[in-house]
Design a protein around this motif. Structure first.
Motif, short mmCIF file in Angstrom:
data_model
loop_
_atom_site.label_atom_id
_atom_site.label_comp_id
_atom_site.label_asym_id
_atom_site.label_seq_id
_atom_site.Cartn_x
_atom_site.Cartn_y
_atom_site.Cartn_z
N GLY A 45 -17.08 -5.89 47.96
CA GLY A 45 -17.33 -6.37 49.00
C GLY A 45 -17.58 -8.09 49.03
N LYS A 49 -22.57 -11.00 52.24
CA LYS A 49 -23.46 -9.98 52.74
C LYS A 49 -25.01 -10.08 52.07
N THR A 183 -15.29 -5.59 60.44
CA THR A 183 -15.26 -4.49 59.07
C THR A 183 -14.95 -3.45 59.84
N TYR A 288 -10.87 -2.71 50.44
CA TYR A 288 -11.70 -1.97 49.13
C TYR A 288 -11.71 -0.57 49.51
N THR A 300 -12.56 0.43 53.21
CA THR A 300 -13.19 -0.26 54.13
C THR A 300 -12.09 -1.75 54.35
N GLU A 302 -11.72 -5.39 55.98
CA GLU A 302 -12.26 -6.63 56.51
C GLU A 302 -11.23 -7.65 56.87
#
Ligand code: FES
Ligand code: FE
Length: 379
Positions: A45, A49, A183, A288, A300, A302
């Motif tokens: 990721g 974050k 996301t 991902y 995931t 984004e």
């Protein structure tokens, strides 16, 4: 300057799809975990974050929970979430901010954010005890273009070597400075390789993605990476359109310093073993992929925009997000029907077409990583 080659001009030597066991066998899945996911650099990721010291998130993979944290000095660290006393999982909240230390809730052993054991109550009662000998077990971590990668191998290939062919390649897209506008998490009932194989070809685009082929013709693909762990190239945006969005118009300012070729292209790269990176003139998208079981993957996705596109109401970032949410769901559906059909006793490996040459190259990389070169995937 990169040299681009048409997808159908990359030889596939009569390659067939992989045998059934590659999609259904839990033994083979466990082997992939060991030989691929625990050895290669895996994307976990965005670095943003954990923007400030103390910020952390947990990354879970199989039985492992890993604390990814920015330490007091601003350095990013990854530690197994397993106490060095009696092994308790210390941290349960998926993300947050540590004040100064990481403390195990069981007997309160306390670690600094860089992983040193700094407190252990009444440890003088432990024979020959020295705190120095019990730091958290750390996991190598690297940052590239604002994305974080970990490597769980005992002896990892240095990131700079593993990623040599990608480092610097996308600089003009300003990826580290882009903002994550959305996301979306997807649970897909399909083997992780089906997701890669599907991403690597546009033979399916006409039947599956009418909205996409209207903007980027399905046979416009040319590739500059077509063997090894990183594969991909671009497709051309036609004259009437500006980007992949529901309206076909741009949904943000250009992400970086793009020339007139870049502004008419969408670049697609698969980054073995768990990342897909798609670069549009006005936004980037990253997937991902986390394998959960032989027949199940968690994905995931984004969407990354220039900060101005998110700030300025003149831009409708939803136009691009909605486009790919729709396209993703179409893709996951064909991955799921593939999984369902492959699980049947009626499945036989089938012939790849010349328009699927990157899927063949992906299979070769899988076979190579598993020590099974030469099977199925053509020469
Ligand atoms: Fe963590 Fe005892 S298991 S302090
Ligand atoms: Fe697709």
């Amino acid at each position: 300057m990169a040299t681009f080659v048409k997808t159908r001009d990359i030889p596939i030597a009569g390659a067939h799809t992989l045998p059934q066991e590659f999609f259904v066998s839990s033994e083979l899945f466990a082997r992939e975990r060991e030989r691929i996911f625990a050895r290669r650099w895996v994307c976990i990721g965005r670095e943003s974050k954990i923007a400030n010291p103390g910020d952390y998130f947990l990354h879970t993979v199989g039985a492992d929970s890993i604390i990814v944290v920015r330490d007091r000095a601003g350095r990013i660290r990854a530690h197994y979430n397993t106490c060095r006393h009696r092994g308790a999982r210390m941290c349960e909240a998926a993300s947050g901010t540590f004040s100064e230390t990481i403390q195990c809730p069981y007997h309160a052993w306390t670690y600094s954010l860089d992983g040193r054991l700094v407190g252990a109550q009444t440890s003088d009662s432990i024979e020959g005890f020295d705190k120095k000998n019990f730091p958290l077990v750390s996991v190598p971590i690297a940052s590239w273009e604002g994305f974080l990668f970990i490597n769980q191998s005992e002896n990892p290939e240095p990131f700079e070597e593993a990623f040599a062919s990608l480092i610097g390649r996308f600089e003009r897209f300003n990826l580290p400075t882009l903002t994550v506008a959305r996301t979306i998490e997807y649970d897909v009932q399909a083997n992780w390789k089906l997701v890669f194989q599907n991403y690597s070809e546009c033979y399916h685009c006409s039947p599956v993605h009418p909205q996409l082929t209207k903007i980027t013709p399905a046979n416009s693909g040319e590739n500059d990476l077509f063997e090894g762990p990183f594969l991909g190239g671009y497709m051309v945006i036609n004259e009437q359109h500006e980007s992949l969005s529901m309206s076909g118009q741009a949904c943000g300012v250009p992400v970086g310093e793009l020339d007139e070729d870049d502004i008419k292209r969408v670049y697609y790269y698969s980054i073995f073993p768990n990342m897909l990176l798609s670069l549009h003139p006005d936004y980037a998208m990253a997937h991902y992929i986390t394998p959960v079981a032989a027949g199940r993957s968690h994905i995931t996705c984004e969407w990354l925009f220039h900060p101005d596109s998110v700030r300025d109401e003149k831009w409708n970032v939803e136009d691009g997000i909605a486009f790919w949410d729709l396209t993703n769901r179409q893709d996951w559906h064909v991955c799921e029907i593939s999984q369902a059909g492959i699980q049947s006793r009626g499945y036989r490996p089938g012939p790849y077409s010349s328009r699927e040459s990157l899927s063949v190259a992906f299979d070769r990389e899988v076979l190579h990583a598993l020590g099974r070169d030469g099977e199925g995937g053509g020469e």
